[in-house]
Scaffold this motif. Structure first.
Motif, PDB file in Angstrom:
ATOM      1  N   UNK A   9       0.826  -1.208   0.000  1.00  6.72           N
ATOM      2  CA  UNK A   9       0.000   0.000   0.000  1.00  6.72           C
ATOM      3  C   UNK A   9       0.859   1.257   0.000  1.00  6.72           C
ATOM      4  N   UNK A  10       1.894   1.266   0.823  1.00  4.45           N
ATOM      5  CA  UNK A  10       2.778   2.424   0.896  1.00  4.45           C
ATOM      6  C   UNK A  10       3.482   2.630  -0.434  1.00  4.45           C
ATOM      7  N   UNK A  11       3.954   1.551  -1.033  1.00  9.81           N
ATOM      8  CA  UNK A  11       4.624   1.643  -2.331  1.00  9.81           C
ATOM      9  C   UNK A  11       3.674   2.193  -3.390  1.00  9.81           C
ATOM     10  N   UNK A  12       2.446   1.721  -3.390  1.00 14.31           N
ATOM     11  CA  UNK A  12       1.447   2.186  -4.366  1.00 14.31           C
ATOM     12  C   UNK A  12       1.177   3.677  -4.190  1.00 14.31           C
ATOM     13  N   UNK A  13       1.000   4.105  -2.943  1.00 13.32           N
ATOM     14  CA  UNK A  13       0.713   5.522  -2.690  1.00 13.32           C
ATOM     15  C   UNK A  13       1.921   6.384  -3.049  1.00 13.32           C
ATOM     16  N   UNK A  14       3.127   5.893  -2.794  1.00 13.64           N
ATOM     17  CA  UNK A  14       4.325   6.640  -3.173  1.00 13.64           C
ATOM     18  C   UNK A  14       4.416   6.776  -4.690  1.00 13.64           C
ATOM     19  N   UNK A  15       4.074   5.732  -5.410  1.00 13.20           N
ATOM     20  CA  UNK A  15       4.059   5.809  -6.872  1.00 13.20           C
ATOM     21  C   UNK A  15       3.007   6.804  -7.349  1.00 13.20           C
ATOM     22  N   UNK A  16       1.832   6.804  -6.711  1.00 15.33           N
ATOM     23  CA  UNK A  16       0.807   7.784  -7.043  1.00 15.33           C
ATOM     24  C   UNK A  16       1.320   9.198  -6.764  1.00 15.33           C
ATOM     25  N   UNK A  17       2.018   9.364  -5.653  1.00 17.93           N
ATOM     26  CA  UNK A  17       2.567  10.680  -5.291  1.00 17.93           C
ATOM     27  C   UNK A  17       3.530  11.172  -6.359  1.00 17.93           C
ATOM     28  N   UNK A  18       4.379  10.282  -6.855  1.00 19.43           N
ATOM     29  CA  UNK A  18       5.306  10.662  -7.927  1.00 19.43           C
ATOM     30  C   UNK A  18       4.537  11.073  -9.185  1.00 19.43           C
ATOM     31  N   UNK A  19       3.492  10.322  -9.508  1.00 18.29           N
ATOM     32  CA  UNK A  19       2.680  10.667 -10.680  1.00 18.29           C
ATOM     33  C   UNK A  19       2.033  12.036 -10.514  1.00 18.29           C
ATOM     34  N   UNK A  20       1.485  12.296  -9.314  1.00 19.01           N
ATOM     35  CA  UNK A  20       0.872  13.600  -9.065  1.00 19.01           C
ATOM     36  C   UNK A  20       1.905  14.708  -9.121  1.00 19.01           C
ATOM     37  N   UNK A  21       3.080  14.458  -8.601  1.00 18.36           N
ATOM     38  CA  UNK A  21       4.136  15.469  -8.613  1.00 18.36           C
ATOM     39  C   UNK A  21       4.449  15.897 -10.040  1.00 18.36           C
ATOM     40  N   UNK A  22       4.593  14.941 -10.916  1.00 19.93           N
ATOM     41  CA  UNK A  22       4.877  15.237 -12.323  1.00 19.93           C
ATOM     42  C   UNK A  22       3.712  16.004 -12.956  1.00 19.93           C
TER      43      UNK A  22
END
Length: 75
Positions: A9-22
């Motif tokens: 879950x943490x990995x998924x949310x971190x990946x989402x965070x990177x996508x949002x950042x971009x």
């Protein structure tokens, strides 16, 4: 120092965070996308914390020199 593995879950949310950042850096991001981001960010404290972590990780990566990256890849 031992590296701590992130749970799924943490990995998924971190990946989402990177996508949002971009996406949020894109001047052409729509108002709907910006609203969706704000909803995602406020959904859970973990979202905000991991978004901050994504910003920190990217900033750290931007300070790397090409020679540092090549050296790290040879381990």
């Amino acid at each position: 120092m031992a590296k701590k593995k992130l749970d799924q879950d943490t990995q998924r949310i971190l990946e989402e965070a990177h996508d949002w950042l971009i996406l949020m850096e894109d001047p052409e991001a729509s108002e709907d996308e910006r609203r969706e981001f704000e909803e995602w960010l406020s959904f859970d404290d973990m979202h905000a914390n991991l978004y901050d972590r994504a910003i920190t990780m990217r900033a750290a990566m931007q300070t790397l020199e090409p020679k540092d990256i090549e050296q790290d890849l040879r381990w």
